[in-house]
Design a protein around this motif. Structure first.
Motif, PDB file in Angstrom:
ATOM      1  N   THR A 185       0.834  -1.197   0.000  1.00  0.00           N
ATOM      2  CA  THR A 185       0.000   0.000   0.000  1.00  0.00           C
ATOM      3  C   THR A 185       0.870   1.249   0.000  1.00  0.00           C
ATOM      4  O   THR A 185       1.966   1.263   0.556  1.00  0.00           O
ATOM      5  N   LYS A 186       0.362   2.283  -0.622  1.00  0.00           N
ATOM      6  CA  LYS A 186       1.101   3.537  -0.684  1.00  0.00           C
ATOM      7  C   LYS A 186       0.951   4.273   0.643  1.00  0.00           C
ATOM      8  O   LYS A 186      -0.110   4.272   1.249  1.00  0.00           O
ATOM      9  N   LYS A 187       2.034   4.882   1.053  1.00  0.00           N
ATOM     10  CA  LYS A 187       1.983   5.678   2.269  1.00  0.00           C
ATOM     11  C   LYS A 187       1.455   7.057   1.922  1.00  0.00           C
ATOM     12  O   LYS A 187       1.959   7.712   1.022  1.00  0.00           O
ATOM     13  N   VAL A 188       0.448   7.465   2.638  1.00  0.00           N
ATOM     14  CA  VAL A 188      -0.179   8.751   2.398  1.00  0.00           C
ATOM     15  C   VAL A 188       0.262   9.704   3.499  1.00  0.00           C
ATOM     16  O   VAL A 188       0.211   9.374   4.687  1.00  0.00           O
ATOM     17  N   LYS A 189       0.694  10.877   3.087  1.00  0.00           N
ATOM     18  CA  LYS A 189       1.087  11.870   4.073  1.00  0.00           C
ATOM     19  C   LYS A 189      -0.149  12.378   4.794  1.00  0.00           C
ATOM     20  O   LYS A 189      -1.189  12.586   4.183  1.00  0.00           O
ATOM     21  N   PRO A 190      -0.046  12.582   6.089  1.00  0.00           N
ATOM     22  CA  PRO A 190      -1.204  13.100   6.812  1.00  0.00           C
ATOM     23  C   PRO A 190      -1.533  14.516   6.349  1.00  0.00           C
ATOM     24  O   PRO A 190      -0.642  15.314   6.069  1.00  0.00           O
ATOM     25  N   VAL A 191      -2.818  14.771   6.259  1.00  0.00           N
ATOM     26  CA  VAL A 191      -3.255  16.085   5.808  1.00  0.00           C
ATOM     27  C   VAL A 191      -3.077  17.063   6.960  1.00  0.00           C
ATOM     28  O   VAL A 191      -3.586  16.866   8.057  1.00  0.00           O
ATOM     29  N   THR A 192      -2.305  18.113   6.711  1.00  0.00           N
ATOM     30  CA  THR A 192      -2.096  19.111   7.744  1.00  0.00           C
ATOM     31  C   THR A 192      -3.030  20.276   7.485  1.00  0.00           C
ATOM     32  O   THR A 192      -3.105  20.789   6.377  1.00  0.00           O
ATOM     33  N   LYS A 193      -3.745  20.656   8.506  1.00  0.00           N
ATOM     34  CA  LYS A 193      -4.651  21.783   8.385  1.00  0.00           C
ATOM     35  C   LYS A 193      -3.851  23.066   8.548  1.00  0.00           C
ATOM     36  O   LYS A 193      -3.023  23.179   9.439  1.00  0.00           O
ATOM     37  N   VAL A 194      -4.122  24.002   7.679  1.00  0.00           N
ATOM     38  CA  VAL A 194      -3.462  25.296   7.767  1.00  0.00           C
ATOM     39  C   VAL A 194      -4.266  26.139   8.751  1.00  0.00           C
ATOM     40  O   VAL A 194      -5.480  26.254   8.633  1.00  0.00           O
ATOM     41  N   GLN A 195      -3.581  26.695   9.709  1.00  0.00           N
ATOM     42  CA  GLN A 195      -4.236  27.559  10.687  1.00  0.00           C
ATOM     43  C   GLN A 195      -3.622  28.943  10.594  1.00  0.00           C
ATOM     44  O   GLN A 195      -2.442  29.095  10.288  1.00  0.00           O
ATOM     45  N   TYR A 196      -4.429  29.926  10.862  1.00  0.00           N
ATOM     46  CA  TYR A 196      -3.993  31.319  10.823  1.00  0.00           C
ATOM     47  C   TYR A 196      -4.118  31.894  12.221  1.00  0.00           C
ATOM     48  O   TYR A 196      -5.030  31.566  12.970  1.00  0.00           O
ATOM     49  N   THR A 197      -3.169  32.764  12.562  1.00  0.00           N
ATOM     50  CA  THR A 197      -3.158  33.370  13.880  1.00  0.00           C
ATOM     51  C   THR A 197      -2.734  34.827  13.778  1.00  0.00           C
ATOM     52  O   THR A 197      -2.155  35.260  12.782  1.00  0.00           O
ATOM     53  N   CYS A 198      -3.000  35.572  14.820  1.00  0.00           N
ATOM     54  CA  CYS A 198      -2.600  36.978  14.891  1.00  0.00           C
ATOM     55  C   CYS A 198      -1.219  37.051  15.533  1.00  0.00           C
ATOM     56  O   CYS A 198      -0.935  36.330  16.496  1.00  0.00           O
ATOM     57  N   THR A 199      -0.370  37.894  15.008  1.00  0.00           N
ATOM     58  CA  THR A 199       0.975  38.010  15.575  1.00  0.00           C
ATOM     59  C   THR A 199       0.954  38.683  16.945  1.00  0.00           C
ATOM     60  O   THR A 199       1.834  38.430  17.766  1.00  0.00           O
ATOM     61  N   HIS A 246      -1.849  38.526  19.008  1.00  0.00           N
ATOM     62  CA  HIS A 246      -2.724  37.724  19.873  1.00  0.00           C
ATOM     63  C   HIS A 246      -2.635  36.252  19.438  1.00  0.00           C
ATOM     64  O   HIS A 246      -3.479  35.784  18.680  1.00  0.00           O
ATOM     65  N   PRO A 247      -1.634  35.515  19.903  1.00  0.00           N
ATOM     66  CA  PRO A 247      -1.459  34.124  19.461  1.00  0.00           C
ATOM     67  C   PRO A 247      -2.593  33.197  19.892  1.00  0.00           C
ATOM     68  O   PRO A 247      -2.716  32.102  19.373  1.00  0.00           O
ATOM     69  N   ASP A 248      -3.441  33.642  20.807  1.00  0.00           N
ATOM     70  CA  ASP A 248      -4.572  32.817  21.216  1.00  0.00           C
ATOM     71  C   ASP A 248      -5.702  32.832  20.183  1.00  0.00           C
ATOM     72  O   ASP A 248      -6.590  31.998  20.216  1.00  0.00           O
ATOM     73  N   LYS A 277      -9.083  38.819   9.390  1.00  0.00           N
ATOM     74  CA  LYS A 277      -8.625  39.851  10.320  1.00  0.00           C
ATOM     75  C   LYS A 277      -8.805  39.359  11.748  1.00  0.00           C
ATOM     76  O   LYS A 277      -9.726  38.606  12.059  1.00  0.00           O
ATOM     77  N   CYS A 278      -7.918  39.812  12.625  1.00  0.00           N
ATOM     78  CA  CYS A 278      -8.007  39.491  14.044  1.00  0.00           C
ATOM     79  C   CYS A 278      -9.217  40.219  14.627  1.00  0.00           C
ATOM     80  O   CYS A 278      -9.364  41.432  14.424  1.00  0.00           O
ATOM     81  N   PRO A 279     -10.079  39.520  15.348  1.00  0.00           N
ATOM     82  CA  PRO A 279     -11.245  40.177  15.926  1.00  0.00           C
ATOM     83  C   PRO A 279     -10.888  41.144  17.068  1.00  0.00           C
ATOM     84  O   PRO A 279     -11.671  42.028  17.396  1.00  0.00           O
ATOM     85  N   LYS A 280      -9.694  41.010  17.644  1.00  0.00           N
ATOM     86  CA  LYS A 280      -9.297  41.879  18.760  1.00  0.00           C
ATOM     87  C   LYS A 280      -8.660  43.171  18.288  1.00  0.00           C
ATOM     88  O   LYS A 280      -8.956  44.244  18.819  1.00  0.00           O
ATOM     89  N   CYS A 281      -7.747  43.071  17.285  1.00  0.00           N
ATOM     90  CA  CYS A 281      -7.014  44.274  16.889  1.00  0.00           C
ATOM     91  C   CYS A 281      -7.170  44.639  15.414  1.00  0.00           C
ATOM     92  O   CYS A 281      -6.758  45.716  14.999  1.00  0.00           O
ATOM     93  N   GLY A 282      -7.718  43.743  14.605  1.00  0.00           N
ATOM     94  CA  GLY A 282      -7.932  44.038  13.196  1.00  0.00           C
ATOM     95  C   GLY A 282      -6.741  43.753  12.303  1.00  0.00           C
ATOM     96  O   GLY A 282      -6.807  44.015  11.102  1.00  0.00           O
TER      97      GLY A 282
END
Length: 83
Positions: free
Chosen positions: A33-47, A49-51, A59-64
């Motif tokens: 069987t072929k090895k399939v790379k796990p699908v990585t979800k792309v996430q976006y964050t504010c520089t 406000h890392p939370d 846009k960041c809801p806290k600072c825009g």
């Protein structure tokens, strides 16, 4: 007596041939069987406000500020030092 032995051997060989013919069904082999790379979800964050984490750019809801792609600590490129 020889005829009986010959018949028994012939029956055994024919039974073995029939069994071998039916066991040629393809069986899934896990080593092929072929090895399939796990699908990585792309996430976006504010520089600022890392939370704040989002699955899509925006846009960041806290600072825009514009959200940037979140980079894992393991995948961060090594910073070049000035000497």
């Amino acid at each position: 007596m020889k005829k009986v032995m010959l018949m028994a051997v012939a029956i055994l060989f024919s039974a073995a041939a029939v069994f071998a013919a039916h066991s040629n069904n393809p069986v899934s082999d896990t080593t092929k069987t072929k090895k399939v790379k796990p699908v990585t979800k792309v996430q976006y964050t504010c520089t600022m406000h890392p939370d704040v984490i989002s699955n899509k750019p925006g846009k960041c809801p806290k600072c825009g500020m514009t959200l940037v792609k979140k980079v894992d600590a393991k995948k961060k490129p090594a910073e070049k030092r000035k000497m």
